[in-house]
Design a protein around this motif. Structure first.
Motif, PDB file in Angstrom:
ATOM      1  N   ASN A 115     -12.912 -21.536   4.727  1.00  0.00           N
ATOM      2  CA  ASN A 115     -11.401 -22.330   4.709  1.00  0.00           C
ATOM      3  C   ASN A 115     -11.546 -22.954   6.062  1.00  0.00           C
ATOM      4  O   ASN A 115     -12.406 -22.001   7.675  1.00  0.00           O
ATOM      5  N   MET A 159     -13.451 -26.654  -2.966  1.00  0.00           N
ATOM      6  CA  MET A 159     -13.830 -26.940  -1.374  1.00  0.00           C
ATOM      7  C   MET A 159     -15.325 -28.106  -1.830  1.00  0.00           C
ATOM      8  O   MET A 159     -15.924 -28.191  -0.674  1.00  0.00           O
ATOM      9  N   LYS A 184      -8.966 -30.495   5.934  1.00  0.00           N
ATOM     10  CA  LYS A 184      -9.410 -29.125   6.193  1.00  0.00           C
ATOM     11  C   LYS A 184      -8.629 -28.343   5.877  1.00  0.00           C
ATOM     12  O   LYS A 184      -8.553 -26.838   6.535  1.00  0.00           O
ATOM     13  N   ARG A 226     -18.903 -22.699   2.716  1.00  0.00           N
ATOM     14  CA  ARG A 226     -17.718 -23.761   2.964  1.00  0.00           C
ATOM     15  C   ARG A 226     -16.596 -22.759   3.283  1.00  0.00           C
ATOM     16  O   ARG A 226     -15.753 -23.046   1.814  1.00  0.00           O
ATOM     17  N   TYR A 269      -5.674 -25.737   4.159  1.00  0.00           N
ATOM     18  CA  TYR A 269      -5.873 -24.740   3.052  1.00  0.00           C
ATOM     19  C   TYR A 269      -4.914 -23.376   2.660  1.00  0.00           C
ATOM     20  O   TYR A 269      -5.842 -22.840   1.686  1.00  0.00           O
ATOM     21  N   HIS A 282     -14.219 -27.839   5.985  1.00  0.00           N
ATOM     22  CA  HIS A 282     -14.731 -29.158   5.228  1.00  0.00           C
ATOM     23  C   HIS A 282     -13.358 -29.360   5.011  1.00  0.00           C
ATOM     24  O   HIS A 282     -12.421 -28.192   4.524  1.00  0.00           O
ATOM     25  N   PRO A 283     -13.050 -30.463   4.459  1.00  0.00           N
ATOM     26  CA  PRO A 283     -11.533 -31.630   3.947  1.00  0.00           C
ATOM     27  C   PRO A 283     -12.297 -30.817   2.222  1.00  0.00           C
ATOM     28  O   PRO A 283     -13.308 -30.073   1.923  1.00  0.00           O
ATOM     29  N   ILE A 284     -10.190 -30.355   2.003  1.00  0.00           N
ATOM     30  CA  ILE A 284     -10.814 -29.402   0.803  1.00  0.00           C
ATOM     31  C   ILE A 284     -10.408 -30.675  -0.690  1.00  0.00           C
ATOM     32  O   ILE A 284      -9.370 -31.347  -0.475  1.00  0.00           O
TER      33      ILE A 284
END
Length: 221
Positions: free
Chosen positions: A155, A135, A40, A153, A43, A158-160
């Motif tokens: 930056n 996202m 995450k 979500r 970003y 959350h994982p991208i």
């Protein structure tokens, strides 16, 4: 898929796709590529390709080729009915970095096979690829019926999700009474596809554009 790990920390990936016969009846495949889920913190995005807004094979004449910066939360678009979005065409490389500048860079390479299934001399000579970062996963977009079905979500929260595509079909829609996508922008399931790309780590003091050029020079030695 063939993975080749190099002593300098690079990962070279070669992909060969042979669509199943059952798919040959489809007018077009949506895309040929790979999807990644990254940390995450990565970003901050920079890429060499068409921008600054989203563009697709049949909708990119108004998008200039250059080096563009964006972020995972800003690269996509919140369409009322969530769907595929945020693509960039004609990309040579894309980097994803955290606030300190650490991260990873992905670049496309021209695909010429040798006996081992890998590229010989020109392993790092640039090819073209499609890229998008968002996202939400493709599965989440497909399952949603409205923007309210997707929780915001920002930056770093959350994982991208990263899509590295060799081919992506066009959007069509220029004439509502004609077939949606012109034949030259379709991806026929009757063909085999072969492509390759490379990933390498980025340090805070390294510029991705210079690093990619350095990789290409190394391959000529």
């Amino acid at each position: 898929i063939i993975y080749k790990f190099c002593c300098e920390g690079n990962l070279r990936v070669k992909v060969k796709v042979k669509p199943r016969k059952i798919l040959s009846s489809l007018p077009s495949l949506p895309r040929i590529g790979v999807s990644l889920m990254l940390n995450k913190s990565l970003y901050n995005i920079k890429y060499l390709g068409r921008g600054p807004v989203e563009n697709y094979p049949d909708r990119n004449s108004g998008s200039d080729l250059g080096v563009w910066t964006t972020s995972a939360a800003r690269m996509g678009y919140d369409y009322i009915v969530p769907s595929e979005n945020g693509n960039r065409t004609d990309c040579e490389w894309i980097s994803l970095q955290d606030r300190d500048g650490c991260g990873v860079c992905v670049y496309s390479s021209i695909d010429t096979e040798n006996a081992d299934g890998f590229i010989d001399k020109d392993d790092n000579i640039f090819g073209k690829m499609n890229c998008s970062v968002g996202m939400y996963s493709q599965e989440e977009l497909h399952a949603a019926n409205h923007t309210i079905d997707l929780q915001p979500r920002p930056n770093g929260d959350h994982p991208i999700y990263v899509n590295i595509d060799h081919k992506i079909m066009g959007l069509g829609g220029d004439c509502s009474w004609l077939p949606c996508v012109y034949p030259q922008y379709e991806i026929k399931a009757k063909h085999e596809f072969c492509y390759s790309f490379c990933l390498f780590p980025l340090k805070p003091d390294k510029d991705p554009a210079r690093e990619v050029k350095a990789m290409a020079k190394k391959s000529d030695r």
